[in-house]
Design a protein around this motif. Sequence first.
Motif, PDB file in Angstrom:
ATOM      1  N   ILE A  67      36.260  41.128  30.472  1.00  0.00           N
ATOM      2  CA  ILE A  67      37.538  40.649  31.018  1.00  0.00           C
ATOM      3  C   ILE A  67      37.291  39.542  32.035  1.00  0.00           C
ATOM      4  O   ILE A  67      38.000  38.523  32.063  1.00  0.00           O
ATOM      5  N   GLU A  68      36.290  39.732  32.861  1.00  0.00           N
ATOM      6  CA  GLU A  68      35.966  38.734  33.883  1.00  0.00           C
ATOM      7  C   GLU A  68      35.577  37.405  33.251  1.00  0.00           C
ATOM      8  O   GLU A  68      35.858  36.329  33.799  1.00  0.00           O
ATOM      9  N   GLU A  69      34.945  37.468  32.078  1.00  0.00           N
ATOM     10  CA  GLU A  69      34.519  36.248  31.384  1.00  0.00           C
ATOM     11  C   GLU A  69      35.625  35.676  30.494  1.00  0.00           C
ATOM     12  O   GLU A  69      35.418  34.670  29.817  1.00  0.00           O
ATOM     13  N   GLY A  70      36.805  36.336  30.523  1.00  0.00           N
ATOM     14  CA  GLY A  70      37.928  35.835  29.738  1.00  0.00           C
ATOM     15  C   GLY A  70      37.809  36.085  28.251  1.00  0.00           C
ATOM     16  O   GLY A  70      38.494  35.428  27.446  1.00  0.00           O
ATOM     17  N   LEU A 118      44.875  45.432  34.058  1.00  0.00           N
ATOM     18  CA  LEU A 118      45.842  44.736  34.915  1.00  0.00           C
ATOM     19  C   LEU A 118      45.286  43.404  35.407  1.00  0.00           C
ATOM     20  O   LEU A 118      46.036  42.515  35.817  1.00  0.00           O
ATOM     21  N   LEU A 119      43.953  43.268  35.340  1.00  0.00           N
ATOM     22  CA  LEU A 119      43.337  42.005  35.756  1.00  0.00           C
ATOM     23  C   LEU A 119      43.784  40.848  34.866  1.00  0.00           C
ATOM     24  O   LEU A 119      43.746  39.683  35.284  1.00  0.00           O
ATOM     25  N   LEU A 120      44.205  41.168  33.653  1.00  0.00           N
ATOM     26  CA  LEU A 120      44.634  40.128  32.727  1.00  0.00           C
ATOM     27  C   LEU A 120      45.929  39.456  33.187  1.00  0.00           C
ATOM     28  O   LEU A 120      46.273  38.366  32.710  1.00  0.00           O
ATOM     29  N   ALA A 121      46.618  40.096  34.125  1.00  0.00           N
ATOM     30  CA  ALA A 121      47.872  39.529  34.620  1.00  0.00           C
ATOM     31  C   ALA A 121      47.634  38.404  35.616  1.00  0.00           C
ATOM     32  O   ALA A 121      48.574  37.700  35.999  1.00  0.00           O
ATOM     33  N   PHE A 122      46.398  38.224  36.018  1.00  0.00           N
ATOM     34  CA  PHE A 122      46.080  37.199  37.013  1.00  0.00           C
ATOM     35  C   PHE A 122      45.356  36.031  36.354  1.00  0.00           C
ATOM     36  O   PHE A 122      44.523  36.224  35.461  1.00  0.00           O
ATOM     37  N   PRO A 130      41.839  43.699  45.762  1.00  0.00           N
ATOM     38  CA  PRO A 130      40.563  44.431  45.765  1.00  0.00           C
ATOM     39  C   PRO A 130      40.600  45.753  45.001  1.00  0.00           C
ATOM     40  O   PRO A 130      39.601  46.146  44.398  1.00  0.00           O
ATOM     41  N   ARG A 131      41.741  46.442  45.040  1.00  0.00           N
ATOM     42  CA  ARG A 131      41.797  47.745  44.364  1.00  0.00           C
ATOM     43  C   ARG A 131      41.594  47.602  42.854  1.00  0.00           C
ATOM     44  O   ARG A 131      41.209  48.553  42.177  1.00  0.00           O
ATOM     45  N   LEU A 132      41.875  46.396  42.315  1.00  0.00           N
ATOM     46  CA  LEU A 132      41.672  46.157  40.889  1.00  0.00           C
ATOM     47  C   LEU A 132      40.279  45.616  40.590  1.00  0.00           C
ATOM     48  O   LEU A 132      39.736  45.858  39.518  1.00  0.00           O
ATOM     49  N   THR A 133      39.738  44.863  41.513  1.00  0.00           N
ATOM     50  CA  THR A 133      38.436  44.232  41.265  1.00  0.00           C
ATOM     51  C   THR A 133      37.254  45.084  41.732  1.00  0.00           C
ATOM     52  O   THR A 133      36.105  44.706  41.508  1.00  0.00           O
ATOM     53  N   SER A 134      37.529  46.197  42.373  1.00  0.00           N
ATOM     54  CA  SER A 134      36.442  47.018  42.917  1.00  0.00           C
ATOM     55  C   SER A 134      35.485  47.505  41.830  1.00  0.00           C
ATOM     56  O   SER A 134      34.276  47.653  42.062  1.00  0.00           O
TER      57      SER A 134
END
Length: 199
Positions: A67-70, A118-122, A130-134
């Motif tokens: 997800i981080e790498e898209g 939920l990270l995909l919403a950003f 932070p609560r999502l990226t932890s």
Amino acid sequence: SSFSLVSQTSFAVDRSSIEAKMNIRSLINNGNTDEAIELISSLYPKVFITSPHLLWSLHLVSLGRLIEEGKLPEALKFAKEKLTPFYSKKQIPAPSPSVPSSYPLSTDFVSSFESLFLLLAFPRVSSAPPRLTSLLSPQHRILISNAINEAILREESYAHETQLNSSLKALLYYQRELSDLCSAPQVDQKQFVWPFATV
């Protein structure tokens, strides 16, 4: 060592086991979770059986990296193949309360899974709270590697306890046999409690 020479004793150090645990820790800390899972499954197969939430945690790291790498298509495929088996359980079984972990990890499937997607919403992962990226942080990978190392040590300790248990049973058996032939000091079986089984 000098102590070994004076006492005429030797201590067997399993260097391969130490190196394996160091390698597993390094793989996890560096995000190479697939290699870590393969190595753990090969050397310590009971770890993921007795603590399935550790396997789940490693899969989450892999999913988070995609997800981080898209890589959304790859992330969806990975989630379907690796995480769907956990979904029906909703709550991943944690280790027995009798052996609490010093490095507690979440066993709540739904919340941890949703946090990653939920990270995909950003537009950028770095802009998420932070609560999502932890779950993507190096500190979280270190937490996982510590928990897995603890589980491995617990498995190794159990194996040693089993060997000691067998030795004690043999001692109690042979001392009974010996008592029929001569008088000799006796080990009191009542002094031992679980996990030392009686014979």
